[in-house]
Write a protein that holds these residues in place. Structure first.
Motif, PDB file in Angstrom:
ATOM      1  N   GLY A 125       0.836  -1.189   0.000  1.00  0.00           N
ATOM      2  CA  GLY A 125       0.000   0.000   0.000  1.00  0.00           C
ATOM      3  C   GLY A 125       0.874   1.243   0.000  1.00  0.00           C
ATOM      4  O   GLY A 125       2.020   1.207   0.470  1.00  0.00           O
ATOM      5  N   ILE A 126       0.363   2.336  -0.514  1.00  0.00           N
ATOM      6  CA  ILE A 126       1.136   3.581  -0.618  1.00  0.00           C
ATOM      7  C   ILE A 126       0.335   4.701   0.026  1.00  0.00           C
ATOM      8  O   ILE A 126      -0.813   4.947  -0.339  1.00  0.00           O
ATOM      9  N   THR A 127       0.947   5.376   0.978  1.00  0.00           N
ATOM     10  CA  THR A 127       0.299   6.485   1.661  1.00  0.00           C
ATOM     11  C   THR A 127       0.860   7.813   1.160  1.00  0.00           C
ATOM     12  O   THR A 127       1.885   7.859   0.476  1.00  0.00           O
ATOM     13  N   HIS A 128       0.185   8.894   1.549  1.00  0.00           N
ATOM     14  CA  HIS A 128       0.680  10.222   1.214  1.00  0.00           C
ATOM     15  C   HIS A 128       1.904  10.546   2.066  1.00  0.00           C
ATOM     16  O   HIS A 128       2.052  10.029   3.177  1.00  0.00           O
ATOM     17  N   PHE A 129       2.746  11.409   1.540  1.00  0.00           N
ATOM     18  CA  PHE A 129       3.974  11.776   2.243  1.00  0.00           C
ATOM     19  C   PHE A 129       3.671  12.921   3.207  1.00  0.00           C
ATOM     20  O   PHE A 129       3.087  13.943   2.827  1.00  0.00           O
ATOM     21  N   ALA A 130       4.091  12.779   4.473  1.00  0.00           N
ATOM     22  CA  ALA A 130       3.787  13.758   5.510  1.00  0.00           C
ATOM     23  C   ALA A 130       4.877  14.820   5.591  1.00  0.00           C
ATOM     24  O   ALA A 130       6.047  14.573   5.254  1.00  0.00           O
ATOM     25  N   TYR A 195       3.085  -4.775   3.374  1.00  0.00           N
ATOM     26  CA  TYR A 195       4.058  -3.688   3.423  1.00  0.00           C
ATOM     27  C   TYR A 195       3.385  -2.398   2.952  1.00  0.00           C
ATOM     28  O   TYR A 195       2.378  -2.427   2.242  1.00  0.00           O
ATOM     29  N   VAL A 196       3.946  -1.287   3.357  1.00  0.00           N
ATOM     30  CA  VAL A 196       3.427   0.017   2.968  1.00  0.00           C
ATOM     31  C   VAL A 196       4.594   0.932   2.602  1.00  0.00           C
ATOM     32  O   VAL A 196       5.634   0.927   3.271  1.00  0.00           O
ATOM     33  N   LEU A 197       4.420   1.678   1.520  1.00  0.00           N
ATOM     34  CA  LEU A 197       5.406   2.682   1.104  1.00  0.00           C
ATOM     35  C   LEU A 197       4.928   4.035   1.628  1.00  0.00           C
ATOM     36  O   LEU A 197       3.811   4.458   1.353  1.00  0.00           O
ATOM     37  N   THR A 198       5.770   4.687   2.378  1.00  0.00           N
ATOM     38  CA  THR A 198       5.436   5.990   2.943  1.00  0.00           C
ATOM     39  C   THR A 198       6.682   6.872   2.922  1.00  0.00           C
ATOM     40  O   THR A 198       7.735   6.462   2.416  1.00  0.00           O
ATOM     41  N   LEU A 215       7.889  -0.062   4.670  1.00  0.00           N
ATOM     42  CA  LEU A 215       7.868  -0.622   6.018  1.00  0.00           C
ATOM     43  C   LEU A 215       7.038  -1.899   6.051  1.00  0.00           C
ATOM     44  O   LEU A 215       6.063  -2.036   5.307  1.00  0.00           O
ATOM     45  N   GLY A 216       7.407  -2.804   6.933  1.00  0.00           N
ATOM     46  CA  GLY A 216       6.580  -3.976   7.202  1.00  0.00           C
ATOM     47  C   GLY A 216       5.423  -3.570   8.102  1.00  0.00           C
ATOM     48  O   GLY A 216       5.636  -2.917   9.128  1.00  0.00           O
ATOM     49  N   LYS A 220       7.267  -3.372  11.322  1.00  0.00           N
ATOM     50  CA  LYS A 220       7.673  -1.961  11.250  1.00  0.00           C
ATOM     51  C   LYS A 220       9.119  -1.802  10.777  1.00  0.00           C
ATOM     52  O   LYS A 220       9.714  -0.740  10.909  1.00  0.00           O
ATOM     53  N   ALA A 221       9.689  -2.865  10.248  1.00  0.00           N
ATOM     54  CA  ALA A 221      11.069  -2.814   9.769  1.00  0.00           C
ATOM     55  C   ALA A 221      11.144  -2.124   8.413  1.00  0.00           C
ATOM     56  O   ALA A 221      10.266  -2.294   7.563  1.00  0.00           O
TER      57      ALA A 221
END
Length: 255
Positions: A125-130, A195-198, A215-216, A220-221
């Motif tokens: 998954g890909i989230t917005h960049f903070a 996993y998530v791309l942030t 990140l996992g 959270k790795a």
């Protein structure tokens, strides 16, 4: 008789002096004038006989033309001074040859090069960049676009990307037909993500410093990371669709 000879001699002397001074003046006009100041360029230095192209013989002549001709860039090309309207201001620059996606492409290659544990069977998954100097619950238009561009780049590498903002129906409205939503009540409670791309955004003197990582979800790795500097003129080319502007981009606070 002597008076006539004296007049003739005087006339010849004056004529010779006039010819000599004329020759000297002509020589001065054809010779280049060199300024004592090396940083000051005299335009008469590049004047020559009619029909002659001094720029071919003297490269500094072409340099002088480029530096002093309005509308001519450093390479001698005519610049049109393209305007980019940004509601609150008028952004003036040369036409862009790169956009945000070009920098995301380089970061995606860096992520793939040092990525661990992920495969073509691992959903991401890909989230917005903070914004880095916030409570990590705020983003802007650049943070939105980075997420959209990474969806495209990871899919090109055949990594399965899950768009968790998609609903189970298509909403048909007068404004358009939509399937994406930011209302969590319309979305599934759980998404099949491992996993998530942030990432984060930090303002830099030359633009925005972007830090991306994968990140996992459970461990959270960090299994991949990348970093890039996106210049200001590329970020400012993103035009928000409303008037809520902060440094040319719209702020969005998470809930």
């Amino acid at each position: 008789m002597n008076r006539i000879l004296s007049l003739c001699a005087g006339s010849l002397l004056l004529s010779g002096c006039a010819s000599w001074f004329g020759a000297q003046e002509s020589a001065q006009q054809t010779e280049p004038m060199v300024s004592d100041d090396p940083h000051k360029v005299n335009i008469r230095q590049y004047q020559g006989p009619k029909g002659a192209d001094r720029s071919e013989r003297d490269p500094s002549a072409a340099l002088y033309v480029r530096q002093n001709q309005p509308g001519v860039d450093a390479f001698g090309a005519i610049s049109g001074g393209t305007n980019y309207a940004n509601r609150g201001a008028l952004y003036q620059s040369k036409p862009l040859v790169k956009h945000v996606g070009a920098y995301v492409q380089n970061m995606a290659q860096d992520l793939i090069s040092n990525m661990e544990y992920l495969s073509d069977k691992t959903p991401v998954g890909i989230t917005h960049f903070a914004l880095l100097d916030s409570d990590l619950q705020q983003t802007n238009l650049l943070g939105y676009q980075l997420a959209e561009s990474f969806i495209h780049e990871l899919h090109k590498f055949r990594i399965p990307v899950v768009d968790y903002k998609s609903t189970e129906y298509i909403r048909v409205t007068e404004q358009g037909d939509f399937i994406l939503s930011r209302d969590y009540l319309e979305l599934k409670e759980k998404a099949p993500l491992e996993y998530v791309l942030t990432g984060t955004l930090a303002k830099h003197q030359g633009g925005y410093l972007v830090n991306a990582r994968i990140l996992g979800m459970e461990s959270k790795a960090v299994v991949a990371s990348a970093q890039s500097l996106i210049p200001f003129y590329v970020v400012e080319a993103l035009l928000p669709s409303d008037q809520q502007l902060t440094d040319g981009v719209k702020l969005r606070q998470g809930e």
